[in-house]
Scaffold this motif. Structure first.
Motif, PDB file in Angstrom:
ATOM      1  N   GLY A 109       0.808  -1.214   0.000  1.00 46.28           N
ATOM      2  CA  GLY A 109       0.000   0.000   0.000  1.00 46.28           C
ATOM      3  C   GLY A 109       0.840   1.262   0.000  1.00 46.28           C
ATOM      4  N   ASP A 110       1.955   1.263   0.752  1.00 45.81           N
ATOM      5  CA  ASP A 110       2.817   2.444   0.774  1.00 45.81           C
ATOM      6  C   ASP A 110       3.546   2.628  -0.550  1.00 45.81           C
ATOM      7  OD1 ASP A 110       2.131   3.306   3.327  1.00 45.81           O
ATOM      8  OD2 ASP A 110       3.687   2.110   4.292  1.00 45.81           O
ATOM      9  N   ALA A 111       3.884   1.516  -1.217  1.00 49.70           N
ATOM     10  CA  ALA A 111       4.470   1.625  -2.553  1.00 49.70           C
ATOM     11  C   ALA A 111       3.461   2.219  -3.524  1.00 49.70           C
ATOM     12  CB  ALA A 111       4.930   0.252  -3.034  1.00 49.70           C
ATOM     13  N   MET A 112       2.227   1.734  -3.457  1.00 52.27           N
ATOM     14  CA  MET A 112       1.183   2.177  -4.379  1.00 52.27           C
ATOM     15  C   MET A 112       0.790   3.629  -4.173  1.00 52.27           C
ATOM     16  SD  MET A 112      -0.009  -0.176  -6.554  1.00 52.27           S
ATOM     17  CE  MET A 112      -1.719   0.303  -6.856  1.00 52.27           C
ATOM     18  N   TYR A 129       2.717   5.983  -8.911  1.00 51.47           N
ATOM     19  CA  TYR A 129       2.083   6.173  -7.601  1.00 51.47           C
ATOM     20  C   TYR A 129       1.514   7.569  -7.447  1.00 51.47           C
ATOM     21  CZ  TYR A 129       6.796   8.019  -6.541  1.00 51.47           C
ATOM     22  OH  TYR A 129       7.990   8.708  -6.565  1.00 51.47           O
ATOM     23  N   GLY A 130       1.948   8.499  -8.301  1.00 49.21           N
ATOM     24  CA  GLY A 130       1.353   9.828  -8.280  1.00 49.21           C
ATOM     25  C   GLY A 130      -0.119   9.803  -8.645  1.00 49.21           C
ATOM     26  N   SER A 131      -0.540   8.750  -9.360  1.00 58.39           N
ATOM     27  CA  SER A 131      -1.961   8.537  -9.647  1.00 58.39           C
ATOM     28  C   SER A 131      -2.584   7.581  -8.632  1.00 58.39           C
ATOM     29  CB  SER A 131      -2.138   7.968 -11.061  1.00 58.39           C
ATOM     30  OG  SER A 131      -1.771   8.900 -12.039  1.00 58.39           O
ATOM     31  N   TYR A 132      -1.893   6.472  -8.359  1.00 58.22           N
ATOM     32  CA  TYR A 132      -2.436   5.478  -7.441  1.00 58.22           C
ATOM     33  C   TYR A 132      -2.664   6.043  -6.034  1.00 58.22           C
ATOM     34  CZ  TYR A 132      -0.954   2.099 -11.021  1.00 58.22           C
ATOM     35  OH  TYR A 132      -0.774   1.406 -12.188  1.00 58.22           O
ATOM     36  N   ALA A 133      -2.030   7.188  -5.742  1.00 56.56           N
ATOM     37  CA  ALA A 133      -2.209   7.826  -4.431  1.00 56.56           C
ATOM     38  C   ALA A 133      -3.670   8.130  -4.133  1.00 56.56           C
ATOM     39  CB  ALA A 133      -1.393   9.120  -4.367  1.00 56.56           C
ATOM     40  N   ARG A 134      -4.506   8.198  -5.166  1.00 56.83           N
ATOM     41  CA  ARG A 134      -5.929   8.504  -4.980  1.00 56.83           C
ATOM     42  C   ARG A 134      -6.770   7.257  -4.701  1.00 56.83           C
ATOM     43  NH1 ARG A 134      -3.204  11.455  -7.941  1.00 56.83           N
ATOM     44  NH2 ARG A 134      -3.382  13.730  -7.869  1.00 56.83           N
ATOM     45  N   TYR A 179       5.949  17.913  -6.771  1.00 57.24           N
ATOM     46  CA  TYR A 179       4.903  17.448  -7.684  1.00 57.24           C
ATOM     47  C   TYR A 179       3.950  16.392  -7.129  1.00 57.24           C
ATOM     48  CZ  TYR A 179       8.127  19.678 -10.953  1.00 57.24           C
ATOM     49  OH  TYR A 179       8.947  20.566 -11.586  1.00 57.24           O
ATOM     50  N   PHE A 180       4.310  15.727  -6.051  1.00 63.82           N
ATOM     51  CA  PHE A 180       3.472  14.619  -5.579  1.00 63.82           C
ATOM     52  C   PHE A 180       2.289  15.154  -4.775  1.00 63.82           C
ATOM     53  CE2 PHE A 180       2.449  11.443  -2.264  1.00 63.82           C
ATOM     54  CZ  PHE A 180       2.002  10.425  -3.089  1.00 63.82           C
ATOM     55  N   THR A 181       1.093  14.704  -5.141  1.00 65.34           N
ATOM     56  CA  THR A 181      -0.113  15.109  -4.435  1.00 65.34           C
ATOM     57  C   THR A 181      -1.177  14.046  -4.630  1.00 65.34           C
ATOM     58  OG1 THR A 181      -1.890  16.756  -4.299  1.00 65.34           O
ATOM     59  CG2 THR A 181      -0.879  16.436  -6.453  1.00 65.34           C
ATOM     60  N   ASP A 182      -2.058  13.916  -3.641  1.00 66.44           N
ATOM     61  CA  ASP A 182      -3.207  13.015  -3.807  1.00 66.44           C
ATOM     62  C   ASP A 182      -4.499  13.808  -3.969  1.00 66.44           C
ATOM     63  OD1 ASP A 182      -3.559  13.996  -1.259  1.00 66.44           O
ATOM     64  OD2 ASP A 182      -3.500  12.049  -0.254  1.00 66.44           O
ATOM     65  N   ALA A 183      -4.379  15.106  -4.215  1.00 69.01           N
ATOM     66  CA  ALA A 183      -5.555  15.953  -4.436  1.00 69.01           C
ATOM     67  C   ALA A 183      -6.123  15.705  -5.832  1.00 69.01           C
ATOM     68  CB  ALA A 183      -5.178  17.423  -4.288  1.00 69.01           C
ATOM     69  N   PRO A 184      -7.408  15.985  -6.043  1.00 72.14           N
ATOM     70  CA  PRO A 184      -7.980  15.833  -7.388  1.00 72.14           C
ATOM     71  C   PRO A 184      -7.224  16.677  -8.402  1.00 72.14           C
ATOM     72  CG  PRO A 184      -9.715  16.171  -5.754  1.00 72.14           C
ATOM     73  CD  PRO A 184      -8.414  16.413  -5.052  1.00 72.14           C
ATOM     74  N   ARG A 185      -7.105  16.155  -9.618  1.00 75.26           N
ATOM     75  CA  ARG A 185      -6.395  16.888 -10.669  1.00 75.26           C
ATOM     76  C   ARG A 185      -7.213  18.059 -11.196  1.00 75.26           C
ATOM     77  NH1 ARG A 185      -1.074  15.896 -10.219  1.00 75.26           N
ATOM     78  NH2 ARG A 185      -0.641  13.660 -10.204  1.00 75.26           N
ATOM     79  N   GLN A 199     -13.859  10.167 -12.490  1.00 74.38           N
ATOM     80  CA  GLN A 199     -12.691  10.889 -12.001  1.00 74.38           C
ATOM     81  C   GLN A 199     -11.790   9.967 -11.188  1.00 74.38           C
ATOM     82  OE1 GLN A 199     -13.482  14.311  -9.437  1.00 74.38           O
ATOM     83  NE2 GLN A 199     -11.575  15.254 -10.118  1.00 74.38           N
ATOM     84  N   TYR A 200     -12.391   9.155 -10.335  1.00 74.73           N
ATOM     85  CA  TYR A 200     -11.611   8.213  -9.533  1.00 74.73           C
ATOM     86  C   TYR A 200     -10.857   7.239 -10.428  1.00 74.73           C
ATOM     87  CZ  TYR A 200     -10.491   4.484  -6.224  1.00 74.73           C
ATOM     88  OH  TYR A 200      -9.828   3.531  -5.465  1.00 74.73           O
TER      89      TYR A 200
END
Length: 304
Positions: A109-112, A129-134, A179-185, A199-200
């Motif tokens: 999970g932390d890798a993803m 993971y910049g996408s999988y963070a969501r 650049y890393f964020t888990d906020a909506p694009r 969106q998800y």
């Protein structure tokens, strides 16, 4: 005078040490707290398989041109040439030594979702993971359970061959800070349930923006250009703009887009080509309502 010079030198060293400490604190690997992954129970393997197809795991981690059940042997080994060097895709099969068979849910999970490897190291963002963070905890649990049910492979991929300074994993912490964020694009206020589901899928497991959004020289997404297309990150050609303003799918209806993802045929009866072939084949396994949700989202994002 010597005493003053020594004091200045010591003060300079202290300032450097303090700066280095602050920099490390801001850029060190940042996994979730251990209890974040606790209490999720048994994974839903059927749902995990849906996520496997949505995430296109086989497109990178299976052997090139694999077909049928062979796409589920995730032995890695593909070479991904980029401007930063060559990334060699790892084995994520259920093998306990060569793959992820001995990983815990927290490590996976932390890798993803945080880009942190099983030894606490930064992972390179060639792994999206910049996408999988969501992705939700529950979805990560289901996907992990499904991956562990797939065949094991003892193959070990070569190490990455990256150019300096991109071969320094510590530098990835700086990239994450920028650049890393888990906020909506994109902000889609008052969106329908279908658009939010789309969106998800697009911003999360589907990681569509990883190819369809242009990047700057550091590999970060260009602000305001979400899904606007750009150079192929692996070499020749361009990845198309897929916003409502595009000349590729801009005039397509939601049903057209969903049908394309399901069948591989455009409204003009042309067929999918290039690197999109594998993507479409993966997405064709999703329920039709998910394909329609993806289409609804693509029609709702800002036109570029």
């Amino acid at each position: 005078m010597a005493s003053i010079a020594a004091k200045i030198a010591l003060a300079g060293l202290a300032a450097l040490a303090l700066g280095a400490g602050v920099a490390y604190a801001l850029t060190r690997p940042d996994p979730h707290p251990a209890d974040y992954w606790a209490g999720l129970g048994q994974p839903d393997l059927a749902h995990g398989e849906t996520l496997f197809w949505a995430g296109g795991c086989a497109s990178c981690h299976a052997a090139k041109d694999a077909q049928g059940e062979a796409v589920k042997l995730l032995s890695g080994g593909r070479a991904l040439p980029t401007a930063f060097g060559t990334f060699n895709v790892p084995n994520i099969s259920s093998d306990p030594k060569a793959g992820i068979g001995s990983w815990t849910l927290a490590q996976f999970g932390d890798a993803m979702t945080r880009g942190v490897g099983p030894r606490g190291e930064h992972l390179y963002p060639s792994f999206p993971y910049g996408s999988y963070a969501r992705m939700s905890r529950e979805d990560v649990n289901d996907l992990f359970g499904y991956l562990k049910s797939l065949p094991a492979s003892p193959d070990i991929a070569p190490a990455h061959a990256l150019n300096f300074p991109f071969n320094l994993r510590l530098a990835v912490g700086g990239w994450k800070l920028l650049y890393f964020t888990d906020a909506p694009r994109v902000d889609l206020a008052n969106a329908s349930d279908a658009v939010r589901r789309g969106q998800y899928l697009v911003e999360g497991p589907g990681h569509c923006g990883e190819c369809h959004t242009p990047r700057n020289v550091m590999g970060g997404f260009q602000t305001g250009q979400w899904l606007a297309g750009g150079p192929n990150p692996e070499g020749e050609g361009r990845i198309p703009d897929i916003t409502p303003g595009s000349d590729s799918i801009g005039a397509w209806s939601e049903e057209d887009i969903a049908n394309y993802l399901e069948t591989g045929f455009t409204p003009d009866f042309d067929s999918v080509g290039g690197s999109m072939v594998e993507v479409q084949q993966n997405l064709s396994h999703l329920p039709k309502e998910d394909l329609l949700a993806i289409a609804a989202y693509l029609k709702a994002v800002p036109a570029r």
